[in-house]
Design a protein around this motif. Structure first.
Motif, PDB file in Angstrom:
ATOM      1  N   LYS A  67       2.357 -53.911  -4.026  1.00  0.00           N
ATOM      2  CA  LYS A  67       1.604 -53.055  -4.939  1.00  0.00           C
ATOM      3  C   LYS A  67       1.808 -51.611  -4.492  1.00  0.00           C
ATOM      4  CE  LYS A  67      -1.944 -56.431  -6.214  1.00  0.00           C
ATOM      5  NZ  LYS A  67      -1.189 -57.574  -5.648  1.00  0.00           N
ATOM      6  N   LEU A  68       2.378 -50.836  -5.401  1.00  0.00           N
ATOM      7  CA  LEU A  68       2.801 -49.492  -5.030  1.00  0.00           C
ATOM      8  C   LEU A  68       1.651 -48.545  -4.755  1.00  0.00           C
ATOM      9  CD1 LEU A  68       5.816 -49.146  -7.476  1.00  0.00           C
ATOM     10  CD2 LEU A  68       5.828 -49.843  -5.089  1.00  0.00           C
ATOM     11  N   ASP A  69       0.428 -48.925  -5.147  1.00  0.00           N
ATOM     12  CA  ASP A  69      -0.711 -48.052  -4.875  1.00  0.00           C
ATOM     13  C   ASP A  69      -1.447 -48.440  -3.588  1.00  0.00           C
ATOM     14  OD1 ASP A  69      -1.671 -50.442  -5.817  1.00  0.00           O
ATOM     15  OD2 ASP A  69      -3.173 -49.554  -7.164  1.00  0.00           O
TER      16      ASP A  69
ATOM     17  N   TYR B  36      15.883 -51.454  -4.974  1.00  0.00           N
ATOM     18  CA  TYR B  36      15.108 -51.478  -3.734  1.00  0.00           C
ATOM     19  C   TYR B  36      13.854 -52.340  -3.875  1.00  0.00           C
ATOM     20  CZ  TYR B  36      18.147 -47.617  -2.441  1.00  0.00           C
ATOM     21  OH  TYR B  36      19.249 -46.841  -2.152  1.00  0.00           O
ATOM     22  N   VAL B  37      13.333 -52.402  -5.092  1.00  0.00           N
ATOM     23  CA  VAL B  37      12.205 -53.299  -5.375  1.00  0.00           C
ATOM     24  C   VAL B  37      12.634 -54.238  -6.492  1.00  0.00           C
ATOM     25  CG1 VAL B  37       9.811 -53.495  -6.118  1.00  0.00           C
ATOM     26  CG2 VAL B  37      10.511 -51.546  -4.706  1.00  0.00           C
ATOM     27  N   VAL B  38      12.631 -55.528  -6.206  1.00  0.00           N
ATOM     28  CA  VAL B  38      13.020 -56.542  -7.190  1.00  0.00           C
ATOM     29  C   VAL B  38      11.915 -57.599  -7.236  1.00  0.00           C
ATOM     30  CG1 VAL B  38      14.690 -58.325  -7.805  1.00  0.00           C
ATOM     31  CG2 VAL B  38      15.480 -56.153  -6.812  1.00  0.00           C
ATOM     32  N   LYS B  39      11.325 -57.753  -8.408  1.00  0.00           N
ATOM     33  CA  LYS B  39      10.232 -58.716  -8.596  1.00  0.00           C
ATOM     34  C   LYS B  39       9.126 -58.489  -7.563  1.00  0.00           C
ATOM     35  CE  LYS B  39      13.166 -62.283 -10.654  1.00  0.00           C
ATOM     36  NZ  LYS B  39      13.669 -63.669 -10.559  1.00  0.00           N
ATOM     37  N   ASP B  40       8.704 -57.242  -7.464  1.00  0.00           N
ATOM     38  CA  ASP B  40       7.623 -56.845  -6.546  1.00  0.00           C
ATOM     39  C   ASP B  40       7.921 -57.204  -5.083  1.00  0.00           C
ATOM     40  OD1 ASP B  40       6.113 -55.840  -8.638  1.00  0.00           O
ATOM     41  OD2 ASP B  40       5.183 -57.794  -9.027  1.00  0.00           O
TER      42      ASP B  40
END
Length: 297
Positions: A172-174, A275-279
């Motif tokens: 989760k990017l946040d 760099y981000v694949v399927k979270d």
């Protein structure tokens, strides 16, 4: 002169020491002043000190591993050589200093040129009779003291590279920070710390990536680790991996090191870059331990 009180070392067939290539001989252990000692004899001189045609004789503190760093023993000692003709003793004492300081890094003192070999072999002197002679030592511990604490820096001659790959999933990017599972490198435990939205002044602009000690309390307050680290975020689509490399000191007061501006957040979240694949993102750490500082007690 009375014989030495602490230890006598009798040598029979003295000439055979040189013939059998015995350049250094250590006596058995004896106790004086609460410590274990031994006599060290160089029958043809201590060649490491460029001594020739003399006997070299030393007093050595035994088992220095049991002696704490920073602990000094001040010793007054003298050596004896038996005059067998008169049943008397030649007494030789270090005339440069009355006391010598023994410690973990200097556990041997003595006399490089104890007696010329020509004098030893003179029959009139009585030191060598029927190829037999006897040496002795008396040891008096004057004082002991602790000089306090210190440190020892050990640089690694053959450094080993440790690699660890970890998948941060359900990303989760946040979120503030993600920690990898601990891994071992050079007898220490480490973890990767990923800050998806950045750290400190770079919050909201750059992804921050760090290597951290997983168990910093295992270190003493004056222990340090000098390491070269490479941190990579893998491009899962095009193998265009993004990495950073640097050398850092790790300690209790500096538990994590890395890059606050490791990668712009826009690049990290760009679905075309992989760099981000399927979270999920893959991060690899390479750790090379270059040096270790430990406390001296």
């Amino acid at each position: 002169m009375i014989p030495p009180a602490h230890y006598v070392m009798k040598v029979q067939s003295f000439s055979l020491l040189a013939k059998n290539s015995i350049e250094r001989y250590e006596s058995g252990k004896f106790e004086a002043g609460g410590y274990k000692w031994k006599i060290v004899l160089y029958p043809n001189g201590n060649k490491s000190k460029d001594v020739r045609e003399h006997i070299s004789l030393y007093l050595a503190l035994d088992d220095t591993n049991s002696l704490h760093h920073g602990w000094d023993i001040y010793v007054n000692f003298r050596f004896f050589l038996h005059d067998q003709n008169n049943d008397n003793y030649l007494v030789v004492q270090d005339t440069v200093r009355k006391e010598r300081r023994f410690h973990k890094m200097k556990a041997e003192w003595g006399i490089d040129q104890f007696i010329p070999l020509r004098d030893l072999n003179l029959a009139s002197k009585g030191y060598l009779v029927d190829d037999t002679c006897a040496f002795g030592a008396e040891v008096f511990v004057c004082k002991e003291r602790s000089t306090g604490k210190g440190e020892c820096l050990v640089m690694m001659k053959e450094a080993i590279t440790y690699k660890y790959l970890y998948e941060f999933d359900n990303l989760k990017l946040d979120s503030e920070c993600y920690n990898s599972k601990p891994f071992n490198a050079g007898n220490f435990k480490w973890k990767i710390k990923l800050y998806p939205k950045g750290k400190g002044a770079e919050l909201g602009n750059y992804l921050s990536l760090y290597l951290a000690l997983a168990d910093p309390l295992a270190l003493s307050t004056c222990s340090k680790i000098y390491a070269q680290i490479i941190l990579l975020i893998l491009d899962q689509k095009q193998a265009n991996h993004h990495f950073g490399k640097a050398n850092y000191w790790f300690s209790v007061s500096s538990q994590e090191n890395g890059a606050a501006r490791f990668m712009p957040i826009n690049n990290f979240t760009n679905q075309n870059l992989g760099y981000v694949v399927k979270d999920s993102c893959l991060v690899e750490a390479e750790v090379i331990i270059l040096g270790v500082v430990d406390a001296l007690f």
